[in-house]
Write a protein that holds these residues in place. Structure first.
Motif, mmCIF file in Angstrom:
data_model
loop_
_atom_site.group_PDB
_atom_site.id
_atom_site.type_symbol
_atom_site.label_atom_id
_atom_site.label_comp_id
_atom_site.label_asym_id
_atom_site.label_seq_id
_atom_site.Cartn_x
_atom_site.Cartn_y
_atom_site.Cartn_z
ATOM 1 N N PHE B 54 0.870 -1.179 0.000
ATOM 2 C CA PHE B 54 0.000 0.000 0.000
ATOM 3 C C PHE B 54 0.902 1.222 0.000
ATOM 4 O O PHE B 54 1.850 1.311 0.783
ATOM 5 N N LEU B 55 0.580 2.169 -0.851
ATOM 6 C CA LEU B 55 1.271 3.457 -0.816
ATOM 7 C C LEU B 55 0.308 4.529 -1.308
ATOM 8 O O LEU B 55 -0.749 4.230 -1.863
ATOM 9 N N LYS B 56 0.682 5.790 -1.066
ATOM 10 C CA LYS B 56 -0.240 6.875 -1.398
ATOM 11 C C LYS B 56 -0.299 7.066 -2.917
ATOM 12 O O LYS B 56 0.697 6.840 -3.604
ATOM 13 N N PRO B 57 -1.434 7.504 -3.451
ATOM 14 C CA PRO B 57 -1.587 7.663 -4.906
ATOM 15 C C PRO B 57 -0.459 8.490 -5.523
ATOM 16 O O PRO B 57 0.057 8.153 -6.597
ATOM 17 N N THR B 80 -7.562 1.620 -12.109
ATOM 18 C CA THR B 80 -7.236 2.957 -11.615
ATOM 19 C C THR B 80 -6.882 2.945 -10.137
ATOM 20 O O THR B 80 -6.757 3.994 -9.522
ATOM 21 N N TRP B 81 -6.725 1.750 -9.568
ATOM 22 C CA TRP B 81 -6.486 1.713 -8.114
ATOM 23 C C TRP B 81 -5.140 1.070 -7.770
ATOM 24 O O TRP B 81 -4.751 1.024 -6.620
ATOM 25 N N ASN B 99 -10.265 -0.755 -2.543
ATOM 26 C CA ASN B 99 -11.711 -0.633 -2.293
ATOM 27 C C ASN B 99 -12.193 0.811 -2.372
ATOM 28 O O ASN B 99 -12.973 1.271 -1.537
ATOM 29 N N GLN B 100 -11.715 1.529 -3.362
ATOM 30 C CA GLN B 100 -12.137 2.915 -3.600
ATOM 31 C C GLN B 100 -11.761 3.876 -2.480
ATOM 32 O O GLN B 100 -12.245 5.009 -2.430
ATOM 33 N N ARG B 101 -10.882 3.422 -1.553
ATOM 34 C CA ARG B 101 -10.490 4.334 -0.476
ATOM 35 C C ARG B 101 -8.996 4.598 -0.590
ATOM 36 O O ARG B 101 -8.202 3.678 -0.432
ATOM 37 N N PRO B 102 -8.576 5.831 -0.907
ATOM 38 C CA PRO B 102 -7.159 6.093 -1.124
ATOM 39 C C PRO B 102 -6.332 5.804 0.126
ATOM 40 O O PRO B 102 -6.802 6.023 1.247
ATOM 41 N N VAL B 103 -5.122 5.316 -0.085
ATOM 42 C CA VAL B 103 -4.199 5.093 1.027
ATOM 43 C C VAL B 103 -3.778 6.458 1.572
ATOM 44 O O VAL B 103 -3.467 7.372 0.803
ATOM 45 N N LEU B 108 -0.834 4.627 6.890
ATOM 46 C CA LEU B 108 0.585 4.231 6.927
ATOM 47 C C LEU B 108 1.168 4.441 8.321
ATOM 48 O O LEU B 108 2.040 3.692 8.764
ATOM 49 N N ASP B 109 0.662 5.475 9.046
ATOM 50 C CA ASP B 109 1.113 5.705 10.429
ATOM 51 C C ASP B 109 0.753 4.525 11.329
ATOM 52 O O ASP B 109 1.449 4.228 12.293
ATOM 53 N N ARG B 110 -0.393 3.901 11.029
ATOM 54 C CA ARG B 110 -0.848 2.792 11.883
ATOM 55 C C ARG B 110 -0.060 1.507 11.625
ATOM 56 O O ARG B 110 -0.134 0.568 12.419
ATOM 57 N N ALA B 111 0.685 1.455 10.516
ATOM 58 C CA ALA B 111 1.469 0.252 10.208
ATOM 59 C C ALA B 111 2.591 0.097 11.231
ATOM 60 O O ALA B 111 3.055 1.076 11.810
#
Lengths: 236, 276
Positions: B54-57, B80-81, B99-103, B108-111
């Motif tokens: 997972f990383l930010k768009p 597109t995801w 799931n249509q929710r951007p990272v 990432l802080d919670r990782a």
């Protein structure tokens, strides 16, 4: 004497012209139209101008009180001025007098307020907020008494937004009665000898009731009467 | 249970992960391991067949470039995801909108930094992992068996109430959480976000009064199970629809019965004669 009355029409942009078809022929049914407050939804001047358009230029005189919704945007004075400009009398601790075919009619009006009914009501005690609440109702009651005493007409009608008795609230949850009206509004009605008391506010209430002193009370909230306006015939 | 396909062993995946982590190290790109390897890192079964990050768009392109520079092969899928790179025949998904929710940075802080086979990397929180797994469920993908194993293995690490809240729109997630409660994997109070009906009535009544779109004190709300009944009367049809819209915004799946009446504004019939 034929009196038409309705309350809680809650007009706005989305309901412009809604009542007008029934109002255009009101003279066939009544000699005067009384409005029991909550003319608007949010108490804005835009909504009040829809109200003014709706009730201006009718074949019978129109007199109203304001309701809690008409106070929501904190401009009740501007709304009053706007309505009076088109010939609608707005009562708040004041009265109006009409020469009608059936005799003279006096209407004393006040918005009123809550507090509850005899034995189950709030008192002017404790926190400032609680005292303010009840004092607002006491002031409304005093203003109504004064307005009623000014009248010497054949027929006297008390017009409020809040209910003066619990009898016309049947259908509302009993827990909210203190927010629907106050017995303090009823005291002057019984003291002065009124012919008919009209109110609105309680959408789930019922139309007919009677004060402890025997004065007929009618809840004319539009959801209660389910027509453009109710009509009452009184003999002087 | 879904097992690692014979052609890709978990050790191979871990080798690819190590390459990826090493390549991204020092680029400043924030990422976290998700999917099957996150499950594995947190003590679940060695399942799945690819590496999910997972990383930010905004970072997807840079991450892809860094991995290509390290010898991986980029492909540009039509989705597109996510975007994809290959380490030999092993797939690495760079997911930026699961799931249509951007990272987000918050996710990432919670990782947490965890050991995964030979390497160490940030691994998404178990709660986020389960939310992601449950939101993937849909009519053509609702095999509960692998999820059940994951839920059992990770249950102490998961805030199930949070999972229930975040997935409350999904009937598949609700069914799965209900199954977990019935199997005593989780407590039944953790499985549902159903509000006490009294509070739901209070919240809806207040919303109808205070929301400027409705400003409506004349609508009664009655809750019976997951059915919400609206009664009363409003001035016109547009307001009846608005009442329903505002109520729907406050609900999660309850069925609304809009029995609100429209004002009757016909001329009156007979007048009431009021005698003395």
């Amino acid at each position: 004497m034929r009196i038409a009355a309705v309350g809680d029409v809650h007009l706005g942009e989305d309901s412009r012209g809604l009542l007008r078809p029934a109002l255009d022929r009101i003279a066939e049914h009544a000699d005067v139209l009384l409005l029991a407050g909550d003319l608007t939804r949010h108490g804005t001047l835009e909504e009040a101008s829809v109200v003014a358009e709706e009730f201006a230029g009718l074949d019978v005189p129109v007199v109203t009180v304001l309701g809690n919704h008409d106070y929501h945007s904190d401009v009740p004075d501007a709304i009053t001025a706007l309505l009076e400009e088109v010939g609608i009398a707005v009562l708040e601790g004041t009265s109006a007098r009409f020469e009608l075919p059936g005799g003279t009619l006096g209407v004393a009006g006040v918005k009123g307020f809550g507090g509850g009914f005899a034995g189950k009501s709030g008192s002017r005690f404790g926190e400032r907020e609680m005292k303010d609440f009840i004092e607002h109702t006491v002031a409304a009651s005093d203003a109504l008494r004064k307005a009623l005493l000014d009248l010497d007409t054949d027929i006297v009608v008390a017009l409020t937004h809040y209910a003066p008795i619990p009898g016309t609230l049947h259908g509302e949850p009993p827990e909210i009665y203190p927010f629907l009206g106050s017995y303090l509004l009823c005291e002057p009605i019984d003291e002065v000898g009124v012919n008919l008391a009209l109110h609105g506010h309680a959408h789930f209430g019922c139309e007919q009731g009677v004060t402890p002193g025997g004065v007929r009370v009618r809840n004319v909230a539009q959801p209660v009467i389910r027509k453009a306006y109710a009509t009452y015939v009184l003999e002087p | 249970m879904q097992r690692v396909p014979p052609d890709v062993h978990v050790d191979d995946l871990l080798q690819s992960l190590t390459r990826v982590v090493t390549a991204l190290d020092g680029t400043g790109i924030r990422f976290a391991v998700a999917g099957g390897l996150a499950v594995y890192a947190r003590g679940g079964p060695p399942s799945d067949h690819d590496v999910d990050l997972f990383l930010k768009p905004a970072d997807a392109r840079a991450a892809s470039d860094a991995l290509v520079a390290a010898g991986l092969r980029a492909v540009h899928p039509p989705e597109t995801w996510l975007t994809k790179v290959y380490d030999g025949n092993r797939l690495v998904d760079l997911v930026f909108r699961p799931n249509q929710r951007p990272v987000t940075d918050e996710l990432l802080d919670r990782a947490a930094w965890m050991r995964i086979g030979p390497t160490e990397a940030p691994v998404i929180a178990a709660t986020d992992l389960l939310v992601d797994k449950l939101l993937v469920l849909e009519p053509h993908r609702c095999d509960f068996a692998p999820l059940l194993q994951i839920a059992r293995d990770l249950r102490e690490q998961v805030d199930w109430r949070d999972v229930a809240t975040q997935t409350s729109d999904s009937p598949y997630a609700r069914a799965f959480l209900s199954l977990l409660a019935d199997l005593s994997v989780i407590d039944s109070t953790e499985a549902y976000v159903l509000e006490t009906p009294q509070y739901l009535v209070a919240r809806l009544t207040r919303a109808l009064a205070e929301d400027p779109r409705t400003a409506e004190l004349g609508v009664h709300v009655t809750v019976r199970g997951d059915h919400v009944h609206l009664t009363g009367e409003v001035t016109c049809a547009a307001r009846k629809a608005e009442v329903e819209r505002v109520v729907a915004e406050h609900l999660t799946g309850e069925l609304v019965h809009n029995d609100v009446l429209i004002a009757d504004v016909r001329e009156p019939g007979a007048a009431e004669e009021i005698g003395r």
